[in-house]
Design a protein around this motif. Structure first.
Motif, mmCIF file in Angstrom:
data_model
loop_
_atom_site.group_PDB
_atom_site.id
_atom_site.type_symbol
_atom_site.label_atom_id
_atom_site.label_comp_id
_atom_site.label_asym_id
_atom_site.label_seq_id
_atom_site.Cartn_x
_atom_site.Cartn_y
_atom_site.Cartn_z
ATOM 1 N N LEU A 1 22.101 -11.181 -63.495
ATOM 2 C CA LEU A 1 21.455 -10.868 -62.222
ATOM 3 C C LEU A 1 22.194 -11.542 -61.071
ATOM 4 O O LEU A 1 22.485 -12.730 -61.128
ATOM 5 C CB LEU A 1 19.998 -11.341 -62.249
ATOM 6 N N ALA A 2 22.468 -10.770 -60.048
ATOM 7 C CA ALA A 2 23.136 -11.310 -58.864
ATOM 8 C C ALA A 2 22.182 -12.223 -58.106
ATOM 9 O O ALA A 2 20.965 -12.071 -58.195
ATOM 10 C CB ALA A 2 23.587 -10.163 -57.962
ATOM 11 N N PRO A 3 22.731 -13.176 -57.349
ATOM 12 C CA PRO A 3 21.867 -14.043 -56.544
ATOM 13 C C PRO A 3 21.023 -13.222 -55.568
ATOM 14 O O PRO A 3 21.497 -12.261 -54.980
ATOM 15 C CB PRO A 3 22.857 -14.930 -55.781
ATOM 16 N N SER A 4 19.771 -13.593 -55.448
ATOM 17 C CA SER A 4 18.852 -12.909 -54.546
ATOM 18 C C SER A 4 17.724 -13.861 -54.199
ATOM 19 O O SER A 4 17.365 -14.727 -54.994
ATOM 20 C CB SER A 4 18.284 -11.658 -55.214
ATOM 21 N N SER A 5 17.146 -13.677 -53.039
ATOM 22 C CA SER A 5 16.013 -14.513 -52.665
ATOM 23 C C SER A 5 14.707 -13.951 -53.219
ATOM 24 O O SER A 5 13.708 -14.652 -53.274
ATOM 25 C CB SER A 5 15.925 -14.637 -51.145
ATOM 26 N N THR B 1 28.077 -17.022 -61.281
ATOM 27 C CA THR B 1 27.540 -16.410 -60.068
ATOM 28 C C THR B 1 26.394 -15.465 -60.390
ATOM 29 O O THR B 1 25.969 -14.695 -59.538
ATOM 30 C CB THR B 1 28.637 -15.648 -59.308
ATOM 31 N N THR B 2 25.922 -15.479 -61.618
ATOM 32 C CA THR B 2 24.786 -14.654 -61.998
ATOM 33 C C THR B 2 23.749 -15.509 -62.717
ATOM 34 O O THR B 2 24.031 -16.629 -63.117
ATOM 35 C CB THR B 2 25.215 -13.501 -62.922
ATOM 36 N N ALA C 1 16.257 -6.506 -57.434
ATOM 37 C CA ALA C 1 16.395 -7.352 -56.253
ATOM 38 C C ALA C 1 16.139 -6.521 -55.011
ATOM 39 O O ALA C 1 16.711 -5.447 -54.837
ATOM 40 C CB ALA C 1 17.780 -7.962 -56.195
ATOM 41 N N ILE C 2 15.273 -7.016 -54.162
ATOM 42 C CA ILE C 2 14.943 -6.319 -52.930
ATOM 43 C C ILE C 2 16.106 -6.369 -51.941
ATOM 44 O O ILE C 2 16.374 -5.412 -51.229
ATOM 45 C CB ILE C 2 13.665 -6.926 -52.312
ATOM 46 N N LYS D 1 19.777 -4.256 -60.502
ATOM 47 C CA LYS D 1 18.606 -3.780 -61.229
ATOM 48 C C LYS D 1 18.927 -3.867 -62.719
ATOM 49 O O LYS D 1 19.954 -3.359 -63.166
ATOM 50 C CB LYS D 1 18.281 -2.335 -60.844
ATOM 51 N N ARG D 2 18.066 -4.532 -63.469
ATOM 52 C CA ARG D 2 18.267 -4.684 -64.910
ATOM 53 C C ARG D 2 16.974 -4.309 -65.628
ATOM 54 O O ARG D 2 15.876 -4.581 -65.143
ATOM 55 C CB ARG D 2 18.640 -6.117 -65.288
#
Length: 86
Positions: free
Chosen positions: A73-77, A26-27, A51-52, A57-58
């Motif tokens: 990193l988490a899923p983000s658009s 999931t990352t 991620a907005i 944040k990494r």
């Protein structure tokens, strides 16, 4: 009759275990290469991915080859990548 029930149980077990494995990742990872205007790679650059639409944040620092990996990193658009070198 016993063979039919065993086959159905085996099929259900395979389907359920497959769906459990599918949910593990999931990352993600972003790999960044930092270069100067002449194409030379820059070590020691701080790279941040933010991620907005998430709280992720990494931050990482480029290695001797100018490469940095931002992991878990988490899923983000949308991710915003920033760099800084002191």
């Amino acid at each position: 009759m016993r063979k039919g029930v065993s086959a159905v149980i085996a099929a259900l077990w395979v389907m359920l275990s497959g769906s459990a494995f599918a949910q593990v990742a999931t990352t993600g990872t972003i790999q960044v290469v930092v270069e100067d205007k002449n194409g030379g790679r820059l070590p020691g650059v701080t790279v941040t991915a933010e991620a907005i639409d998430s709280v992720t944040k990494r931050t990482a620092v480029t290695d001797a080859t100018g490469t940095a990996s931002l992991e878990a990193l988490a899923p983000s658009s949308q991710y915003r990548i920033t760099t800084s070198l002191s």
